[in-house]
Write an enzyme that holds these catalytic residues in place. Structure first.
Site, PDB file in Angstrom:
ATOM      1  N   LYS A  17       0.830  -1.211   0.000  1.00 58.56           N
ATOM      2  CA  LYS A  17       0.000   0.000   0.000  1.00 58.56           C
ATOM      3  C   LYS A  17       0.865   1.261   0.000  1.00 58.56           C
ATOM      4  O   LYS A  17       0.646   2.182  -0.780  1.00 58.56           O
ATOM      5  CB  LYS A  17      -0.935   0.029   1.228  1.00 58.56           C
ATOM      6  CG  LYS A  17      -1.847  -1.178   1.350  1.00 58.56           C
ATOM      7  CD  LYS A  17      -2.757  -1.064   2.555  1.00 58.56           C
ATOM      8  CE  LYS A  17      -2.033  -1.101   3.887  1.00 58.56           C
ATOM      9  NZ  LYS A  17      -1.375  -2.383   4.194  1.00 58.56           N
ATOM     10  N   ARG A  92      -9.699   0.763   8.664  1.00 58.30           N
ATOM     11  CA  ARG A  92      -9.346  -0.631   8.969  1.00 58.30           C
ATOM     12  C   ARG A  92     -10.437  -1.330   9.752  1.00 58.30           C
ATOM     13  O   ARG A  92     -10.332  -2.525   9.991  1.00 58.30           O
ATOM     14  CB  ARG A  92      -8.104  -0.624   9.855  1.00 58.30           C
ATOM     15  CG  ARG A  92      -6.800  -0.793   9.144  1.00 58.30           C
ATOM     16  CD  ARG A  92      -5.736  -0.705  10.222  1.00 58.30           C
ATOM     17  NE  ARG A  92      -4.567  -1.433   9.909  1.00 58.30           N
ATOM     18  CZ  ARG A  92      -3.509  -0.905   9.309  1.00 58.30           C
ATOM     19  NH1 ARG A  92      -3.519   0.340   8.894  1.00 58.30           N
ATOM     20  NH2 ARG A  92      -2.445  -1.636   9.112  1.00 58.30           N
ATOM     21  N   ARG A 126      11.620  -5.738   5.157  1.00 59.93           N
ATOM     22  CA  ARG A 126      11.489  -4.283   4.963  1.00 59.93           C
ATOM     23  C   ARG A 126      12.486  -3.530   5.838  1.00 59.93           C
ATOM     24  O   ARG A 126      12.726  -3.876   6.984  1.00 59.93           O
ATOM     25  CB  ARG A 126      10.078  -3.837   5.335  1.00 59.93           C
ATOM     26  CG  ARG A 126       9.950  -2.307   5.301  1.00 59.93           C
ATOM     27  CD  ARG A 126       8.534  -1.814   5.423  1.00 59.93           C
ATOM     28  NE  ARG A 126       7.733  -2.541   6.357  1.00 59.93           N
ATOM     29  CZ  ARG A 126       6.410  -2.591   6.300  1.00 59.93           C
ATOM     30  NH1 ARG A 126       5.764  -1.936   5.362  1.00 59.93           N
ATOM     31  NH2 ARG A 126       5.733  -3.269   7.188  1.00 59.93           N
ATOM     32  N   ARG A 158      11.202  -1.909  11.465  1.00 56.48           N
ATOM     33  CA  ARG A 158      10.066  -1.574  12.333  1.00 56.48           C
ATOM     34  C   ARG A 158       9.904  -2.626  13.425  1.00 56.48           C
ATOM     35  O   ARG A 158      10.082  -3.812  13.181  1.00 56.48           O
ATOM     36  CB  ARG A 158       8.772  -1.508  11.501  1.00 56.48           C
ATOM     37  CG  ARG A 158       8.522  -0.132  10.914  1.00 56.48           C
ATOM     38  CD  ARG A 158       7.415  -0.106   9.899  1.00 56.48           C
ATOM     39  NE  ARG A 158       6.176  -0.752  10.289  1.00 56.48           N
ATOM     40  CZ  ARG A 158       5.073  -0.770   9.537  1.00 56.48           C
ATOM     41  NH1 ARG A 158       5.067  -0.144   8.368  1.00 56.48           N
ATOM     42  NH2 ARG A 158       3.994  -1.372   9.944  1.00 56.48           N
ATOM     43  N   ARG A 169      -0.925  -9.193  12.970  1.00 60.77           N
ATOM     44  CA  ARG A 169      -1.484  -8.145  12.109  1.00 60.77           C
ATOM     45  C   ARG A 169      -2.369  -8.749  11.022  1.00 60.77           C
ATOM     46  O   ARG A 169      -3.423  -8.199  10.684  1.00 60.77           O
ATOM     47  CB  ARG A 169      -0.345  -7.309  11.500  1.00 60.77           C
ATOM     48  CG  ARG A 169       0.297  -6.404  12.551  1.00 60.77           C
ATOM     49  CD  ARG A 169       1.710  -5.975  12.193  1.00 60.77           C
ATOM     50  NE  ARG A 169       1.787  -5.252  10.962  1.00 60.77           N
ATOM     51  CZ  ARG A 169       2.926  -5.051  10.287  1.00 60.77           C
ATOM     52  NH1 ARG A 169       4.071  -5.556  10.746  1.00 60.77           N
ATOM     53  NH2 ARG A 169       2.923  -4.366   9.178  1.00 60.77           N
TER      54      ARG A 169
HETATM   55  P1  AP5 Z   1       4.885  -1.608   1.862  1.00 60.27           P
HETATM   56  O1  AP5 Z   1       4.604  -0.787   0.641  1.00 60.27           O
HETATM   57  O2  AP5 Z   1       5.611  -0.940   2.992  1.00 60.27           O
HETATM   58  O3  AP5 Z   1       3.534  -2.335   2.345  1.00 60.27           O
HETATM   59  P2  AP5 Z   1       2.292  -1.799   3.177  1.00 60.27           P
HETATM   60  O4  AP5 Z   1       1.080  -2.458   2.614  1.00 60.27           O
HETATM   61  O5  AP5 Z   1       2.297  -0.301   3.237  1.00 60.27           O
HETATM   62  O6  AP5 Z   1       2.661  -2.479   4.566  1.00 60.27           O
HETATM   63  P3  AP5 Z   1       2.535  -2.017   6.061  1.00 60.27           P
HETATM   64  O7  AP5 Z   1       3.163  -3.146   6.852  1.00 60.27           O
HETATM   65  O8  AP5 Z   1       3.104  -0.644   6.290  1.00 60.27           O
HETATM   66  O9  AP5 Z   1       1.040  -2.018   6.266  1.00 60.27           O
HETATM   67  P4  AP5 Z   1       0.308  -2.144   7.588  1.00 60.27           P
HETATM   68  O10 AP5 Z   1      -1.066  -1.945   7.116  1.00 60.27           O
HETATM   69  O11 AP5 Z   1       0.556  -3.381   8.373  1.00 60.27           O
HETATM   70  O12 AP5 Z   1       1.025  -1.059   8.514  1.00 60.27           O
HETATM   71  P5  AP5 Z   1       0.723   0.477   8.798  1.00 60.27           P
HETATM   72  O13 AP5 Z   1       1.992   1.219   8.712  1.00 60.27           O
HETATM   73  O14 AP5 Z   1      -0.457   0.960   8.021  1.00 60.27           O
HETATM   74  O15 AP5 Z   1       5.705  -2.905   1.393  1.00 60.27           O
HETATM   75  C1  AP5 Z   1       6.154  -3.863   2.339  1.00 60.27           C
HETATM   76  C2  AP5 Z   1       7.562  -4.358   1.921  1.00 60.27           C
HETATM   77  O16 AP5 Z   1       7.444  -5.070   0.677  1.00 60.27           O
HETATM   78  C3  AP5 Z   1       8.572  -3.224   1.680  1.00 60.27           C
HETATM   79  O17 AP5 Z   1       9.842  -3.649   2.098  1.00 60.27           O
HETATM   80  C4  AP5 Z   1       8.537  -3.018   0.144  1.00 60.27           C
HETATM   81  O18 AP5 Z   1       9.781  -2.559  -0.333  1.00 60.27           O
HETATM   82  C5  AP5 Z   1       8.211  -4.434  -0.339  1.00 60.27           C
HETATM   83  N1  AP5 Z   1       7.381  -4.435  -1.544  1.00 60.27           N
HETATM   84  C6  AP5 Z   1       6.369  -3.561  -1.864  1.00 60.27           C
HETATM   85  N2  AP5 Z   1       5.820  -3.887  -3.055  1.00 60.27           N
HETATM   86  C7  AP5 Z   1       6.489  -5.002  -3.485  1.00 60.27           C
HETATM   87  C8  AP5 Z   1       6.385  -5.820  -4.659  1.00 60.27           C
HETATM   88  N3  AP5 Z   1       5.462  -5.546  -5.596  1.00 60.27           N
HETATM   89  N4  AP5 Z   1       7.228  -6.888  -4.763  1.00 60.27           N
HETATM   90  C9  AP5 Z   1       8.146  -7.165  -3.780  1.00 60.27           C
HETATM   91  N5  AP5 Z   1       8.289  -6.406  -2.675  1.00 60.27           N
HETATM   92  C10 AP5 Z   1       7.475  -5.352  -2.521  1.00 60.27           C
HETATM   93  O19 AP5 Z   1       0.231   0.401  10.321  1.00 60.27           O
HETATM   94  C11 AP5 Z   1       1.115   0.026  11.362  1.00 60.27           C
HETATM   95  C12 AP5 Z   1       0.351  -0.103  12.678  1.00 60.27           C
HETATM   96  O20 AP5 Z   1      -0.234   1.175  13.022  1.00 60.27           O
HETATM   97  C13 AP5 Z   1      -0.847  -1.071  12.648  1.00 60.27           C
HETATM   98  O21 AP5 Z   1      -0.460  -2.411  12.875  1.00 60.27           O
HETATM   99  C14 AP5 Z   1      -1.706  -0.494  13.787  1.00 60.27           C
HETATM  100  O22 AP5 Z   1      -1.225  -0.835  15.044  1.00 60.27           O
HETATM  101  C15 AP5 Z   1      -1.526   1.010  13.597  1.00 60.27           C
HETATM  102  N6  AP5 Z   1      -2.543   1.577  12.682  1.00 60.27           N
HETATM  103  C16 AP5 Z   1      -2.315   2.172  11.470  1.00 60.27           C
HETATM  104  N7  AP5 Z   1      -3.476   2.558  10.918  1.00 60.27           N
HETATM  105  C17 AP5 Z   1      -4.453   2.193  11.781  1.00 60.27           C
HETATM  106  C18 AP5 Z   1      -5.875   2.308  11.750  1.00 60.27           C
HETATM  107  N8  AP5 Z   1      -6.512   2.853  10.704  1.00 60.27           N
HETATM  108  N9  AP5 Z   1      -6.582   1.832  12.827  1.00 60.27           N
HETATM  109  C19 AP5 Z   1      -5.966   1.272  13.882  1.00 60.27           C
HETATM  110  N10 AP5 Z   1      -4.617   1.130  13.972  1.00 60.27           N
HETATM  111  C20 AP5 Z   1      -3.868   1.594  12.931  1.00 60.27           C
END
Ligand code: AP5
Length: 210
Positions: A17, A92, A126, A158, A169
């Site tokens: 994402k 979410r 990552r 992270r 997660r």
């Molecule tokens: P990346 O692009 O970083 O993936 P992502 O989908 O953004 O992954 P996240 O782990 O950041 O999502 P998340 O939803 O768990 O965490 P968030 O930060 O929102 O890609 C991942 C890796 O793969 C990278 O190394 C990239 O280089 C690689 N990659 C990308 N595309 C690729 C491809 N096509 N091929 C190969 N490799 C690839 O949230 C973190 C925490 O915050 C949550 O767990 C929660 O505690 C809290 N939080 C955030 N939002 C909320 C909410 N709305 N409500 C409640 N809690 C929340």
């Protein structure tokens, strides 16, 4: 709100994402709003919100709706989001989706699909720079190991990118976020996009459906 465009990128942790939202921001000029990035910034700043959110994040759980909804509505009200916005990691839960729909119009939801079997490798490999640039040790390595190409900062992992936290997660995603996708499917605005392959290929698939 006028003609402002509202996009949601939804998908499991590590589905790409953030990677795709950054590309969309560059191409479309809309604000990229990641609640994960906003929360990590609050934790790093040691703000009251950060102190309240940290434990939930470190455990791979979700931060309470009330905290995240306020944070998101504030971000939507900034001038940067006036022409359009791309939401990454929000909504979410169903209460978050209800609060969002009461505030703004959503034009499209991109459901980024990656098999769970590929997720652990993506997430545990990552690496991040403190400025938010994202790398992967295998798929998107920096030129010099451990150093950000753009800022020269040391990269870090992270605290929630460990195999056990990834599993926690993913189970939250199944329980809380799948119903959000179903909610938008019933409105007819969800487009499923295959998130497997080179990030540029995935981007081309997204661009084709926008
Ligand atoms: P990346 O692009 O970083 O993936 P992502 O989908 O953004 O992954 P996240 O782990 O950041 O999502 P998340 O939803 O768990 O965490 P968030 O930060 O929102 O890609 C991942 C890796 O793969 C990278 O190394 C990239 O280089 C690689 N990659 C990308 N595309 C690729 C491809 N096509 N091929 C190969 N490799 C690839 O949230 C973190 C925490 O915050 C949550 O767990 C929660 O505690 C809290 N939080 C955030 N939002 C909320 C909410 N709305 N409500 C409640 N809690 C929340």
């Amino acid at each position: 709100m006028g003609d402002r465009k509202g996009l949601i990128l939804i998908g499991a942790p590590g589905s790409g994402k953030g990677t795709q939202a950054k590309k969309l921001q560059e191409q479309l000029g809309y604000a990229h709003i990641s609640t994960g990035d906003l929360l990590r910034a609050a934790v790093a700043a040691g703000s009251e919100l950060g102190l309240r959110a940290k434990g939930f994040m470190d455990a791979g759980g979700l931060v309470p709706d009330a905290l995240v909804i306020d944070l998101l509505l504030e971000a939507l009200a900034t001038p940067a989001a006036a022409a359009g916005f791309i939401l990454d990691g929000f909504p979410r839960t169903l209460p978050q989706a209800e609060a969002l729909d009461a505030a703004v119009r959503i034009d499209k939801v991109i459901d980024l699909q990656v098999p769970f079997g590929l997720i652990e490798e993506r997430v545990t490999g990552r690496r991040m720079s403190p400025s938010g640039h994202v790398y992967h040790v295998k798929y998107s390595p920096p030129k010099v190991e451990g150093i950000c190409d753009i800022t020269g900062e040391a990269l870090y992992q992270r605290s929630d990118d460990t195999p056990d936290k990834v599993r926690a997660r993913l189970s939250k995603f199944e329980a809380e976020t799948r119903p959000v996708i179903a909610r938008y499917q019933s409105k007819g605005i969800v487009v499923a996009v295959d998130g497997v392959g080179d990030p540029d290929e995935v981007y081309a698939r997204i661009a084709a459906v926008l």
